[in-house]
Design a protein around this motif. Structure first.
Motif, PDB file in Angstrom:
ATOM      1  N   UNK A 237      47.655 -19.278  13.632  1.00  0.00           N
ATOM      2  CA  UNK A 237      46.246 -19.671  13.764  1.00  0.00           C
ATOM      3  C   UNK A 237      45.847 -19.864  15.226  1.00  0.00           C
ATOM      4  N   UNK A 238      46.726 -20.533  15.981  1.00  0.00           N
ATOM      5  CA  UNK A 238      46.372 -20.919  17.351  1.00  0.00           C
ATOM      6  C   UNK A 238      46.745 -19.890  18.407  1.00  0.00           C
ATOM      7  N   UNK A 239      47.681 -19.014  18.070  1.00  0.00           N
ATOM      8  CA  UNK A 239      48.155 -18.033  19.047  1.00  0.00           C
ATOM      9  C   UNK A 239      48.388 -16.690  18.353  1.00  0.00           C
ATOM     10  N   UNK A 240      47.307 -16.048  17.904  1.00  0.00           N
ATOM     11  CA  UNK A 240      47.462 -14.793  17.140  1.00  0.00           C
ATOM     12  C   UNK A 240      48.179 -13.691  17.913  1.00  0.00           C
ATOM     13  N   UNK A 241      48.167 -13.762  19.255  1.00  0.00           N
ATOM     14  CA  UNK A 241      48.848 -12.733  20.045  1.00  0.00           C
ATOM     15  C   UNK A 241      50.361 -12.776  19.843  1.00  0.00           C
ATOM     16  N   UNK A 242      50.892 -13.929  19.400  1.00  0.00           N
ATOM     17  CA  UNK A 242      52.334 -14.048  19.175  1.00  0.00           C
ATOM     18  C   UNK A 242      52.755 -13.144  18.011  1.00  0.00           C
ATOM     19  N   UNK A 244      51.296 -10.313  17.217  1.00  0.00           N
ATOM     20  CA  UNK A 244      51.285  -8.941  17.737  1.00  0.00           C
ATOM     21  C   UNK A 244      52.525  -8.662  18.573  1.00  0.00           C
ATOM     22  N   UNK A 245      52.947  -9.677  19.345  1.00  0.00           N
ATOM     23  CA  UNK A 245      54.133  -9.506  20.192  1.00  0.00           C
ATOM     24  C   UNK A 245      55.365  -9.245  19.342  1.00  0.00           C
ATOM     25  N   UNK A 246      55.513  -9.983  18.247  1.00  0.00           N
ATOM     26  CA  UNK A 246      56.668  -9.778  17.375  1.00  0.00           C
ATOM     27  C   UNK A 246      56.594  -8.419  16.691  1.00  0.00           C
ATOM     28  N   UNK A 247      55.417  -8.048  16.217  1.00  0.00           N
ATOM     29  CA  UNK A 247      55.283  -6.782  15.495  1.00  0.00           C
ATOM     30  C   UNK A 247      55.571  -5.583  16.395  1.00  0.00           C
ATOM     31  N   UNK A 248      55.323  -5.720  17.693  1.00  0.00           N
ATOM     32  CA  UNK A 248      55.572  -4.619  18.625  1.00  0.00           C
ATOM     33  C   UNK A 248      56.970  -4.702  19.242  1.00  0.00           C
ATOM     34  N   UNK A 249      57.645  -5.834  19.056  1.00  0.00           N
ATOM     35  CA  UNK A 249      58.935  -6.046  19.687  1.00  0.00           C
ATOM     36  C   UNK A 249      60.104  -5.530  18.866  1.00  0.00           C
ATOM     37  N   UNK A 256      59.609  -8.939  10.466  1.00  0.00           N
ATOM     38  CA  UNK A 256      58.196  -8.548  10.558  1.00  0.00           C
ATOM     39  C   UNK A 256      57.521  -8.616   9.192  1.00  0.00           C
ATOM     40  N   UNK A 257      58.238  -8.230   8.155  1.00  0.00           N
ATOM     41  CA  UNK A 257      57.683  -8.272   6.804  1.00  0.00           C
ATOM     42  C   UNK A 257      57.399  -9.708   6.371  1.00  0.00           C
ATOM     43  N   UNK A 258      58.364 -10.597   6.602  1.00  0.00           N
ATOM     44  CA  UNK A 258      58.185 -11.993   6.200  1.00  0.00           C
ATOM     45  C   UNK A 258      57.063 -12.649   6.990  1.00  0.00           C
ATOM     46  N   UNK A 259      56.987 -12.339   8.286  1.00  0.00           N
ATOM     47  CA  UNK A 259      55.922 -12.908   9.112  1.00  0.00           C
ATOM     48  C   UNK A 259      54.560 -12.411   8.644  1.00  0.00           C
ATOM     49  N   UNK A 260      54.490 -11.144   8.267  1.00  0.00           N
ATOM     50  CA  UNK A 260      53.232 -10.587   7.770  1.00  0.00           C
ATOM     51  C   UNK A 260      52.828 -11.250   6.453  1.00  0.00           C
ATOM     52  N   UNK A 262      53.456 -14.285   5.563  1.00  0.00           N
ATOM     53  CA  UNK A 262      52.934 -15.619   5.895  1.00  0.00           C
ATOM     54  C   UNK A 262      51.539 -15.499   6.498  1.00  0.00           C
ATOM     55  N   UNK A 263      51.343 -14.503   7.331  1.00  0.00           N
ATOM     56  CA  UNK A 263      50.026 -14.289   7.960  1.00  0.00           C
ATOM     57  C   UNK A 263      48.969 -14.000   6.912  1.00  0.00           C
TER      58      UNK A 263
END
Length: 270
Positions: A237-242, A244-249, A256-260, A262-263
């Motif tokens: 919520x507070x740092x959406x760029x984080x 994107x950083x994980x998805x591109x890293x 990435x699937x689990x983080x998505x 949760x998002x």
């Protein structure tokens, strides 16, 4: 007790109880030292320490030390100089000490500005010797539980069959056997039930790589980097760029699937 160790200088066996297992963030709440002397005797010193931070409940459940127990104890800064003097000229020994206790102790000394140099100290870890001489691998487990040598170890079929036999023997061997936790409470951890064995042996990882874990409240938190310990939902919520950083890293696809997941859950809750 008299020891049989050949010592040229004192050997300080020490163990720490701490607020957690993060070397940089967590603090000592109890330190016990048994200084084995070259003359054959020993000196024992044990001190509880006010960590100047709350002790997490999950840690207290392990060592049985709570905030109330240490609120009137000295801080590490208050005992550091005397502790350094007590350890002066000593080699250091422990169990898993090279990976945890020594780094955390050094971190505490550095934090309060007390010089504690390891250059001329020998570091001896009894766990390393234990694991070297008494392997805790599948072959060793097969011999211990099944009484047989594992032929064809590291072949997939032989290992899978051996694991099947080992678990079968473990359930038979330990079923209904009582064990006590750190607080002395009796439990029967091994039962012939797969749900119970899953709860006993599964990790608290959200993703398989452990980049996210569940905290004591059952919430997903990050387990690395600058957001270590922060709730995943809050960071998203507070740092959406984080995100994107994980998805591109170079992170595992499972992470990435689990983080998505949760998002997406977080977005639908808004």
């Amino acid at each position: 007790m008299a020891h049989q160790l050949v010592l040229k200088k004192p050997l300080a066996f020490f163990d720490l109880e701490t607020t957690g297992i993060n070397i940089t963030r967590d603090r000592i709440i109890e330190i016990s030292i048994v200084k084995a002397l070259p003359t054959g005797g020993e000196e024992v010193r044990t001190r509880r320490v006010n960590p100047e931070m709350p002790i997490p409940g999950e840690s207290s459940m392990i060592h049985g030390i709570y905030d109330e127990d240490v609120k009137d104890c000295p801080t590490f800064k208050q005992i550091a100089k005397n502790l350094a003097v007590f350890l002066e000229g000593c080699d250091l020994a422990g169990f898993n000490s090279n990976r945890f206790d020594v780094p955390l102790l050094v971190e505490e000394f550095l934090r309060v500005g007390v010089d504690f140099d390891l250059k001329n100290r020998r570091l001896i870890d009894a766990q390393r010797i234990f694991h070297m001489m008494e392997p805790r691998n599948l072959s060793a487990a097969y011999k211990f539980y099944c009484g047989k040598e594992l032929v064809g170890a590291h072949g997939a079929e032989a290992d899978a069959l051996a694991t099947y036999e080992v678990l079968n023997a473990q359930v038979s061997h330990y079923q209904n056997v009582e064990v006590k936790d750190a607080k002395g409470n009796a439990t029967i951890p091994i039962v012939n039930d797969m749900d119970a064995l899953h709860k006993l042996t599964a990790s608290n990882h959200v993703d398989l790589a452990g980049r996210m874990v569940y905290n004591e409240a059952g919430e997903e938190v990050f387990n690395f980097g600058k957001n270590n310990g922060k709730r995943v939902e809050d960071v998203l919520k507070n740092e959406p760029s984080f995100y994107d950083w994980i998805m591109k890293g170079e992170f595992p696809l499972d992470t990435k699937r689990k983080l998505t997941e949760i998002r997406l859950r977080t977005l639908t809750q808004r």
